[in-house]
Design a protein around this motif. Structure first.
Motif, PDB file in Angstrom:
ATOM      1  N   THR A 158       0.824  -1.293   0.192  1.00 22.45           N
ATOM      2  CA  THR A 158      -0.317  -0.245   0.148  1.00 22.45           C
ATOM      3  C   THR A 158       0.940   1.393  -0.243  1.00 22.45           C
ATOM      4  N   PRO A 159       0.466   2.523  -0.505  1.00 22.83           N
ATOM      5  CA  PRO A 159       1.130   3.487  -0.513  1.00 22.83           C
ATOM      6  C   PRO A 159       1.701   3.962   1.037  1.00 22.83           C
ATOM      7  N   ALA A 160       0.947   4.027   1.901  1.00 27.48           N
ATOM      8  CA  ALA A 160       0.840   4.203   3.305  1.00 27.48           C
ATOM      9  C   ALA A 160       2.229   3.504   3.996  1.00 27.48           C
ATOM     10  N   ARG A 161       2.521   2.673   3.215  1.00 22.66           N
ATOM     11  CA  ARG A 161       3.874   1.389   3.512  1.00 22.66           C
ATOM     12  C   ARG A 161       4.860   1.824   2.985  1.00 22.66           C
ATOM     13  N   LYS A 162       4.630   2.503   1.446  1.00 22.63           N
ATOM     14  CA  LYS A 162       5.724   2.959   1.074  1.00 22.63           C
ATOM     15  C   LYS A 162       6.448   4.163   1.687  1.00 22.63           C
ATOM     16  N   VAL A 163       5.431   5.331   2.385  1.00 20.79           N
ATOM     17  CA  VAL A 163       5.549   6.629   3.237  1.00 20.79           C
ATOM     18  C   VAL A 163       6.274   6.322   3.629  1.00 20.79           C
ATOM     19  N   ASP A 164       5.619   5.226   4.792  1.00 17.99           N
ATOM     20  CA  ASP A 164       6.103   4.864   6.185  1.00 17.99           C
ATOM     21  C   ASP A 164       7.927   4.653   6.075  1.00 17.99           C
ATOM     22  N   ILE A 165       8.377   3.329   5.259  1.00 17.66           N
ATOM     23  CA  ILE A 165       9.326   3.412   5.418  1.00 17.66           C
ATOM     24  C   ILE A 165      10.365   4.667   4.984  1.00 17.66           C
ATOM     25  N   VAL A 166      10.015   5.307   4.567  1.00 19.26           N
ATOM     26  CA  VAL A 166      10.697   6.498   4.162  1.00 19.26           C
ATOM     27  C   VAL A 166      11.115   7.485   5.291  1.00 19.26           C
ATOM     28  N   PHE A 221      13.071   7.107  21.931  1.00 21.51           N
ATOM     29  CA  PHE A 221      11.705   5.584  22.066  1.00 21.51           C
ATOM     30  C   PHE A 221      10.800   5.075  20.378  1.00 21.51           C
ATOM     31  N   PRO A 222      12.306   4.841  20.130  1.00 21.04           N
ATOM     32  CA  PRO A 222      11.909   4.318  17.939  1.00 21.04           C
ATOM     33  C   PRO A 222      10.654   3.434  18.330  1.00 21.04           C
ATOM     34  N   SER A 223       9.737   2.478  19.405  1.00 21.14           N
ATOM     35  CA  SER A 223       9.710   1.839  18.770  1.00 21.14           C
ATOM     36  C   SER A 223       8.502   2.614  18.904  1.00 21.14           C
ATOM     37  N   LEU A 224       8.034   3.673  19.826  1.00 21.50           N
ATOM     38  CA  LEU A 224       6.849   4.199  19.802  1.00 21.50           C
ATOM     39  C   LEU A 224       6.577   4.444  19.130  1.00 21.50           C
ATOM     40  N   VAL A 225       7.267   4.892  17.818  1.00 26.40           N
ATOM     41  CA  VAL A 225       6.766   5.965  16.981  1.00 26.40           C
ATOM     42  C   VAL A 225       7.436   5.308  15.562  1.00 26.40           C
ATOM     43  N   ASN A 226       8.149   3.586  15.958  1.00 24.07           N
ATOM     44  CA  ASN A 226       8.910   3.395  14.580  1.00 24.07           C
ATOM     45  C   ASN A 226       9.275   3.450  13.876  1.00 24.07           C
ATOM     46  N   ALA A 227      10.179   3.900  14.486  1.00 23.79           N
ATOM     47  CA  ALA A 227      11.452   4.787  13.483  1.00 23.79           C
ATOM     48  C   ALA A 227      12.331   3.852  13.384  1.00 23.79           C
ATOM     49  N   ARG A 228      13.042   3.639  12.403  1.00 24.80           N
ATOM     50  CA  ARG A 228      13.867   2.144  11.908  1.00 24.80           C
ATOM     51  C   ARG A 228      14.903   2.813  11.626  1.00 24.80           C
ATOM     52  N   ASN A 229      15.773   2.104  12.065  1.00 23.87           N
ATOM     53  CA  ASN A 229      17.428   2.421  11.763  1.00 23.87           C
ATOM     54  C   ASN A 229      17.627   1.880  10.175  1.00 23.87           C
ATOM     55  N   LEU A 230      18.130   2.909   9.536  1.00 30.74           N
ATOM     56  CA  LEU A 230      18.748   2.762   8.088  1.00 30.74           C
ATOM     57  C   LEU A 230      20.021   1.310   8.107  1.00 30.74           C
ATOM     58  N   ASP A 231      19.317   0.019   7.929  1.00 23.67           N
ATOM     59  CA  ASP A 231      20.096  -0.907   7.553  1.00 23.67           C
ATOM     60  C   ASP A 231      20.064  -1.841   6.810  1.00 23.67           C
ATOM     61  N   GLU A 232      21.187  -2.287   6.253  1.00 21.12           N
ATOM     62  CA  GLU A 232      20.378  -3.067   5.613  1.00 21.12           C
ATOM     63  C   GLU A 232      19.174  -4.096   5.308  1.00 21.12           C
ATOM     64  N   THR A 233      18.414  -4.061   6.110  1.00 21.80           N
ATOM     65  CA  THR A 233      17.895  -4.710   5.829  1.00 21.80           C
ATOM     66  C   THR A 233      16.405  -3.611   5.484  1.00 21.80           C
ATOM     67  N   ALA A 266      16.982  -0.895   4.127  1.00 25.99           N
ATOM     68  CA  ALA A 266      17.454  -0.702   2.644  1.00 25.99           C
ATOM     69  C   ALA A 266      17.205  -1.555   1.609  1.00 25.99           C
ATOM     70  N   ASN A 267      17.052  -2.856   2.125  1.00 30.52           N
ATOM     71  CA  ASN A 267      16.732  -3.209   0.853  1.00 30.52           C
ATOM     72  C   ASN A 267      14.377  -3.075   0.956  1.00 30.52           C
ATOM     73  N   GLU A 268      14.629  -3.740   2.289  1.00 31.10           N
ATOM     74  CA  GLU A 268      13.083  -3.516   2.056  1.00 31.10           C
ATOM     75  C   GLU A 268      12.174  -1.767   0.654  1.00 31.10           C
ATOM     76  N   MET A 269      13.377  -1.390   1.533  1.00 28.08           N
ATOM     77  CA  MET A 269      13.329  -0.049   0.306  1.00 28.08           C
ATOM     78  C   MET A 269      13.365  -0.374  -1.402  1.00 28.08           C
ATOM     79  N   VAL A 270      14.253  -0.709  -1.544  1.00 27.34           N
ATOM     80  CA  VAL A 270      14.279  -0.960  -2.343  1.00 27.34           C
ATOM     81  C   VAL A 270      13.471  -1.668  -3.495  1.00 27.34           C
ATOM     82  N   ASP A 271      12.819  -3.101  -1.915  1.00 27.85           N
ATOM     83  CA  ASP A 271      11.597  -4.247  -2.916  1.00 27.85           C
ATOM     84  C   ASP A 271      10.836  -2.278  -3.384  1.00 27.85           C
TER      85      ASP A 271
END
Lengths: 431, 206
Positions: free
Chosen positions: A53-61, A76-88, A90-95
């Motif tokens: 869904t578009p929302a998931r694409k917005v959310d990953i960025v 509090f990264p878990s509170l707001v679903n803040a993600r590290n820019l790691d290989e997982t 980044a790969n999800e972003m590519v897909d």
């Protein structure tokens, strides 16, 4: 894939730094996760996969943005679903951002808040481009354009030979030795550009437009040095390469002292040069830029060309290229042209700014690794076309022509796919 | 003034400062400089962005999800009403009269919408996967704030709970998605500029 280096991460995050205006900040902070955008996306509609869904694409960025640039995301990264820019991530972003989005912008128009989702996807692509993670197939198209001057790597001699051949065909067709396809001529009213698919695979579309220019008595030229209207770096998210490609066409127009650049039927190319290039170049363009759709509509309005309404007997429908319509405001002109001479014209439903993407945009046609997914989402467009019952699909975009041709074959629709110039040239009355 | 009133006022101060900081940052950054030649007009498109483009007749996310859209509209109206009640309560202007009872009824309706939206987020797998704890917390705080506003109208002795909830909501504002109270307007403004510049909005007949 290997772990991301610190340098890669840093380059990826650069897109969030030194903001020039409030647009990115606004759209990164606006999504409320209502999820109502899902049904506006062809990827979700065709697959019912929540992940697409578009929302998931917005959310990953925006989740990466939150992690590094907001207090809550840092503490509090878990509170707001803040993600590290790691290989997982980044790969999800590519897909998601390269492999599951055509940047058609349909979701943006229907977002309940008004998040420019296409812009966020493009920002995510820019991050990946900075990190050297653009899919190799798309990047090779960009490299071809950067290194050879056109995205198909057509040598100049081959291009010139094709143009000469098309000129002979045109002269034969109209029975007039004055029907030229001028090359590299200075001081003309129009510098016409091409999608390199034309000289490579569809040269008749060049002669179609040449026939229209001839009938209208236009003063025009092509350039053998820079004719490529496409700018795949716009899709890869690399601003430097986008600039380089746009600058070449800008400089060639200046060198040939043309008054107007007429953009061939290429949705993203039109968008990239008409709307984005001035911002890559940080300047207003000293010449006029028009799409060929506007030019043809203008010729009809001014009575410069006349079309035979008896020529096309079959039913015709129109596919609106997303970049031309939603991102370029060219909505009425193509209809004005077709209604001028097509007796049996049927609109798709929905159409205009609500039209569904064919599935070939956003660089999808260049990224063969996502072919299966691309043809799966094409079912939406196939159903739309089938419902019209039309035998001919017209679209002012060569990318869309390619995708629609594949749709017609895969879904056994038996359609003729034509550009606007092709169908207009067919019905042209040459005095 | 009571300690719980002071608490809520101080919390509101934090909330306002945070909202102002976000707003000022947006204003200072300004709108994008666009060197391309406009083919349309921005002002009518900005107006359309906040009006016609938001209507269910035009917005697919609204007309395909009319119950959710309606619940969302009522929920947001309820939030504004609850904020108004906060200031009226603080000023001692709440009375057990018909108009306030009508307000309380409206707040209860809006509370119901909030609960509905919460349940939808919890039950629908796609929405659940999209959601973070912030989505649930934001909903719970706003929904309870509306409920307590309705109750405080009918039962004034519940004011301490009401002020406590109002304070918690205000303190939470800077952390999560409640900030969209500021960014929503900026997003619609930017869309208006973008589509207006390119003559996409306001829409024209085909």
């Amino acid at each position: 894939m290997a772990e991301l280096t610190k340098e890669q991460t840093g380059k990826g995050l650069q897109v969030f730094e030194n903001l020039k205006d409030s647009k990115l900040l606004t759209h990164l902070n606006s999504c409320v996760h209502c999820g109502l955008c899902a049904e506006s996306c062809i990827y979700y509609l065709a697959s019912k996969d929540d992940r697409l869904t578009p929302a998931r694409k917005v959310d990953i960025v925006s989740s990466v943005y939150r992690r590094y640039f907001t207090v809550a995301g840092q503490i509090f990264p878990s509170l707001v679903n803040a993600r590290n820019l790691d290989e997982t991530t980044a790969n999800e972003m590519v897909d998601l951002l390269f492999g599951a989005c055509t940047m058609c912008g349909r979701c943006t128009m229907h977002c309940s808040v008004g998040v420019d989702i296409g812009y966020i996807v493009r920002t995510g692509r820019a991050m990946l481009s900075n990190m050297g993670m653009v899919p190799a197939t798309l990047q090779s198209t960009v490299i071809a354009a950067v290194e050879t001057g056109n995205n198909m790597g057509i040598p100049t001699e081959e291009f010139v030979a094709t143009i000469e051949w098309m000129e002979e065909e045109l002269i034969d067709e109209v029975q007039n030795p004055e029907a030229k396809i001028p090359l590299d001529q200075r001081g003309k009213n129009v510098l016409y550009t091409l999608n390199p698919r034309e000289p490579k695979f569809f040269p008749l579309s060049i002669s179609a437009m040449a026939k229209i220019f001839f009938a209208a008595g236009e003063s025009w030229t092509l350039s053998s040095r820079m004719y490529d209207i496409t700018n795949y770096a716009f899709f890869s998210g690399n601003k430097n390469e986008s600039l380089l490609i746009a600058k070449r066409l800008f400089e060639e127009t200046e060198a040939l002292q043309a008054k107007t650049v007429v953009l061939a039927e290429c949705g993203h190319g039109s968008r990239a040069f008409r709307w984005e290039a001035p911002n890559y170049l940080d300047r207003k363009m000293p010449f006029e830029i028009k799409t060929s759709v506007e030019v043809i509509a203008g010729y009809i309005r001014e009575g410069k060309i006349k079309l035979d309404p008896e020529k096309i007997k079959q039913s015709v429908t129109l596919h609106d290229p997303c970049n031309l319509v939603r991102h370029g405001g060219i909505i009425q002109e193509q209809r004005y042209i077709l209604k001028n001479f097509i007796r049996n014209f049927i609109e798709m439903n929905p159409c205009g700014t609500d039209n569904y993407c064919c599935g070939g945009g956003g660089g999808q046609l260049a990224m063969s690794e996502y072919n299966d997914r691309r043809m799966k989402i094409a079912a939406i467009k196939a159903d739309q076309i089938k419902a019209t019952g039309a035998k001919i699909v017209v679209t002012p975009c060569h990318n869309c022509v390619d995708q629609l041709t594949q749709i017609s074959q895969s879904f056994k629709l038996g359609l003729q796919i034509k550009t606007l110039a092709e169908i207009v040239a067919e019905a042209l009355i040459i005095d | 003034m009571t300690y719980y009133q002071w608490f809520s006022i101080l919390a509101l101060g934090v909330c306002v400062i945070s909202a102002a900081w976000h707003f000022i940052r947006l204003v200072r950054l300004g709108k994008p400089e666009d060197f391309s030649l406009a083919s349309g007009k921005e002002i009518p498109a900005i107006v359309y962005s906040f009006t016609g483009a938001m209507s269910p007749a035009k917005k697919e996310s609204a007309f395909l999800h009319l119950p959710t859209y309606s619940a969302g509209m009522i929920y947001h109206l309820g939030t504004f009403a609850a904020i108004a009640i906060f200031f009226l309560e603080l000023a001692g202007l709440i009375s057990q009269t018909g108009i306030f009872y009508a307000g309380a009824f409206m707040l209860l309706l809006s509370f119901g919408c909030g609960v509905g939206i919460f349940i939808k987020r919890l039950v629908k797998p796609g929405l659940r996967k999209l959601s973070s704890p912030d989505d649930y917390i934001s909903n719970i705080l706003v929904t309870l704030f509306q409920l307590s506003a309705a109750i405080v109208i009918m039962i004034p002795s519940t004011a301490p709970v009401y002020y406590l909830l109002a304070g918690l909501l205000a303190l939470y504002f800077p952390l999560g998605k409640l900030k969209h109270a500021v960014y929503f307007f900026a997003a619609r403004y930017h869309l208006g500029i973008f589509y207006g510049h390119r003559n996409v909005w306001p829409p024209k007949p085909l």
